[in-house]
Structures are given as structure tokens and as C-alpha cells.
Design an enzyme around this catalytic site. Sequence first.
Site, short mmCIF file in Angstrom:
data_model
loop_
_atom_site.label_atom_id
_atom_site.label_comp_id
_atom_site.label_asym_id
_atom_site.label_seq_id
_atom_site.Cartn_x
_atom_site.Cartn_y
_atom_site.Cartn_z
CD GLU A 1 -1.72 -2.44 1.41
OE1 GLU A 1 -0.60 -2.65 1.94
OE2 GLU A 1 -2.51 -3.36 1.14
CG HIS B 1 -11.26 -6.81 6.25
ND1 HIS B 1 -10.42 -7.47 7.11
CD2 HIS B 1 -10.77 -7.05 5.01
CE1 HIS B 1 -9.47 -8.09 6.41
NE2 HIS B 1 -9.67 -7.85 5.14
#
Lengths: 321, 343
Positions: A60, A127
Site C-alpha cells: 500500500e 475490514h
Amino acid sequence: MATMTYLHAISDGLRTEMRADDRVFCMGEDIGVFGGAFKVTEGFIEEFGPDRVMDTPLAESGIIGTAVGAAVVGMRPVCEMQFSDFISCGFDQLVNVAGKMHYRQGLAVPITVRLPTGGGFSGGPFHSQNPEAWFMHSPGIKIVAPSTAEDAKGLLISAIRDPNPVLFCEHKFLYRRVKGEVPEDTFETPLEARVARDGDDLVVITYGAMVPAALEATEELDGASVRVLDLRSLVPLDEEAILDAVRDCSKVVIVDEANQTCAAGAQVAALIAERAFEDLDGPVVRVATPDVPIPFSPPLEQALLPSVERIKEACRELLEY
Amino acid sequence: MATETARPDATEHLTREDRAQLLRYMLLMRGIEERAMTLYRQGKVPGSFYDGYGQEAVSAGAAFAMGPRDRLCVLHRDLAAHLVRGVTPARVFGQYMGRASGVTGGRDGNVHFGDWRLGCVGMVSMLPDMMLVATGMAMAFKLRREQRCALTWFGDGSTSRGDFHEAMNWAGVQKLPVIFVLENNQYAYSTPLEAQFAVDPVHRAEGYGFPGMSVDGNDVEAVFEATREARTRALDGAGPTLIECVTMRMHGHAAHDDMKYVDKARLEEWRRKDPIERQEARLREAGVDVDALRQEVDAEIEAGVEEALATPMPDPATATEGVFCEGEANVLGDGQAPWSGVS
């Protein structure tokens, strides 16, 4: 106009900009052949090819950092974090490199980072997060969070065309639950708040998935006239729309799905305390997720996320104040 | 190493004028930094001060090999790279002193700068973040099928952080036209190499699928030649290169650091390998009037100091301006590229 889901509208906005501007390309994990974890980019690789629908390494920081590099030489990258939670791994590149570049060096960084946010589906602690407030505290980064299909398309197009880093918070819970009429052509949605329903007894100020929750909670509330203000943009924050709403309604409930402390709604509350104190006819009430990681098991998760019932209760109490 | 040809005053890829330019940029860098240290001691340079004394060959040699349309992310001990690209001494002094005339107009400190108009992006303190930015520039060049490359410098300390690995891996996977210049100056602040890595990081390049080479970082022509080769590879579509320039940080990490952790004999040994003295000896042999060059550089530096001192400090009323870009997005411009053989 066409009827689209929120998810379809995001795809449509992205596709529209990619067709219109060959500087626009998307990059992220599993977005190419697989079409993205949520299928936002399904079919894109067939239309635009693997260069513009780039499957990246699982990195990322790499996604944000290379996007910055591509942007400063003239590209318009649209990065996807598979889940917004993973932006923590790209935090440094976003906050220190992208966000400070224009102030320090006068160099624009036109990147869009798509952040699938939010909980409500047993995603668990990694999440389900709503990380937008981390970046409200970091100068130089714009943040938008649509709640309707039309705004999902229009705000994404605005984000891509903006010369600054823009975080696009797309709420996962809304992907397939929200549908609406969306213009088929290209259009930009301004980074301003929207009155989702007008009213003058009380205003609920919120954004993202809490907008439909607030609308449902206040649809029929003992005959009260309740305004729902959908912020749509957190940076810039539409201060005038907030102050107007307080002036008109005098009672305010602020709803965040994010953890309560220093959430976006805390900034809204501070603004009201500073600049609209005289307009208030009761305490500012906040409804938010307690400062707890989002648990996995449905009864635990539902015990924390703001529900229609909790919002309704908060409004009712304030109306009676 | 540059190959000597029949003409003693030129090498295979450098004319006599090029070789003198390399010395000139190193002299400018050293002279500016020495002068800035004086300004710092006089209280005219706020914050702290960081210099690249003894490492001048790394930025001068690598930047000199680059073309005008190539793009650079410049580190804090690489002043010569800014000078090669066309930043004037006056703007450097203005930058150090936090003046409105500095490259960042006082927005960022001393060595954190890059003139975007000249194709450079200034570093951030988190190292080596710029490796990913350079990798992204190279990614855009490849996407647009342009024959250009990106280059970034970083230190030995940076090789311990994740962005080093993410950038090396990314560049290797996508075979990007990027040059990674590892400036191995023996210390990350006070931490010696043996406390940083078990294997010299130049060997890691192979693990990411591209060549790594080690050169004498105090030989400006060797650094130039390695970079020139890496750039040729990049423009030919052969992918990235890691160049380790072995050098020594001759001063402390910053002005306050007395370097008590470095053995004096070791510093003395490195002093004998001074990159400027080496290039001067070569040029004297080639008949270049080095003393005249030195005088010219000194005059240029003094004029730069005078010019910068005459410029104002930034207006406090502007402190909140410019957080966001409000017009069209600008993009990096082309820099100066003085090498005679640049394509």
C-alpha cells in the site's frame, strides 16, 4: 438518467473519466483480471488494458508513493485500497509526501485514493474501519464520502479532476443496498453539503452510510420536522451549510459511524460550539461508535455501530429537551 | 570506471570541459555548504544544518549523467544535483536562511527542497520515501512509452525501511526505467553499517531481479560513468539499476553532532580520498587552470550570499496559503543538463 446501484455508479464515474482523459489510470490489488474485491473495476481490463487497470504488488505504501510519482509527471492515478483499513500501511506516503507537497514545494499531487470503508457485515477489526478522521487532521488532503448513487459518480469525477490528493470514502454497506437515478453523461458534484431532507425542528448532520440510517430514523418521528444534512465532503467542510442548519433548526444530532473521539462529527460539534452557540436550543448530541475496535460477531458489532433505533432515540430525547 | 582514450584530457564519455564542470559543481557544493555553516553559526540559518562534505562526487557525478527530461528526487547531502539542474547559489542560500527567495520560500527547511520547474522533487524526512516517488515517475514514463528515466538518491540508513523494499520490488516487477543511487556514507546518524544490515544492500538488487553495482563514491567520474550506463539500460527498456556509491560522511549528521563515535584515524584515511582533490589532480594533469576555476566559484558563491541576504523573510500573513492547489495542476519541468554527451 439510469437507475444504478451505488457500486455501479462508482464504476460508471471511473469509466467515464478513463474514457475522457487518457492521463487517468487505476492501480491497486486484484483490480485487473479479478475486477477488484468488490468488482468496481469489473470489465475494465478488457476495455482499457492492463497498463491502465494495473494489478500492483501487495504494497500500500508502494501504491500511494508510486501514484504520487506518476501524478507529478502528469498522470491522474486512481488508487484502490482493497479495504480502507489498509491505508494505514500507506499513511506516511499520503500524509508526509502527498499532503504536504503543494505547501512545501508548490507542486500539485492530483491523486485519488478510493477507500472502501465501514462496517456492518462482520468484517472484523481490519475490514470495517472508517479512517477518514485520521486524514482530516493532516493538512493538504481532501476527503469526500458520498451517500447516494448520483453523488458516488459525481464526487468521484470531481475527485479525479481535483488537482489535490482526494480520499474517496465509498461505503461498503451501501454498495448494493443503495440505488438511484444517475445521469449517464459526465458531471461533477461540488464538494459541499447537501440537504437530504428539509426540516426545521431538528437537524441530523452526518455523511456516508449514516445518511440513509438518519433518513430512516427520522422519517416519522412523532410529527417532528427533521432536516438531514449530508456533509458529502469532510475536507473542505461546508461550514456555512452546517451553521445555516443550526440557525434554522436550533437542535443538532451529529452521527458518525467512526469511533467517537476526534471523529469528523467532533469537528462539526466544535464548529457549532464556536460559531453557533447562540442559535442552539439544547445540547449538541452525538451518536457514534464507541472507541472500541470493530468486533467480528454480529451481536457484538451491532451493539457498537450507530443503529436506526439509537439515532431515533437520540433525536426524540433532544426534541423533548 | 571511465576508460582513458588516446587524448589524455578526455575520457570516453567526458570532454575536458565536462570534467572541469564536474569539479566546478563539487567546488560549488562544498563552498556553498562551508559558507552556509558560517551563516548558521552567525544565527542566520535557523533550525539545524546538514551538509555533504566529502560526498560531493555522488550527487555531482550522478546528476551530470541525466538528461533534461529525466526527473530526480534529491536527498539532503546532494546539493550538487540541484546546482547541476540549474538552481542558483542565491536561491540555495535563500533556502537555507528561510527567506522568501529560497526554493521553498521558507516553507521547508534547509536541505528539504527541489525545484519542480527543473524536474526535481525535494525529499521528506521519512527515508527513503522518495524511492517510491521516483519509481512512480518511471512507471508513468513506461505507461506513456517515453524514453526517459527517473533517479533518486538515498542513504545506507534507508535500506532498513519498508519503502526501500517496496520500491525495489515494484521497479523489478515492472522493469521500470529508474536508477537507485545508494549513498553509502558508513553511518545512519551514529549507527554504523554493521548495526544496520547483515549483507551489503547492493546485493539485494539481484534478489529483486536487476543489477546492483558498487562504485567508488569519491570518484566523480566513476559515479558519472555508472549512472550513464544505468541510464542507457533504463532508456533501452532493460529496467532499473542499483548503484552503491561508497563514500564517507566527513561531518556529523547535522551541525550539532560532534561525531565522537567515529575513529579519528578512519576520518584521516578518508580525508586522503577527498573527491575534490582527486578531480583537481586529474584536471591539473590535463592542463586545466584549476586555480582560476576556484576563484570563479568563490566569486559566484559570494555574489550568491550577497544576493540572498538582500532578500526579505517571508510574510507571516502568507503562512496559511498554498495548502491546496487551486488552479490547474502543474507538472515537473525540464532541468539543465550540462553533459556534452546527453541525449
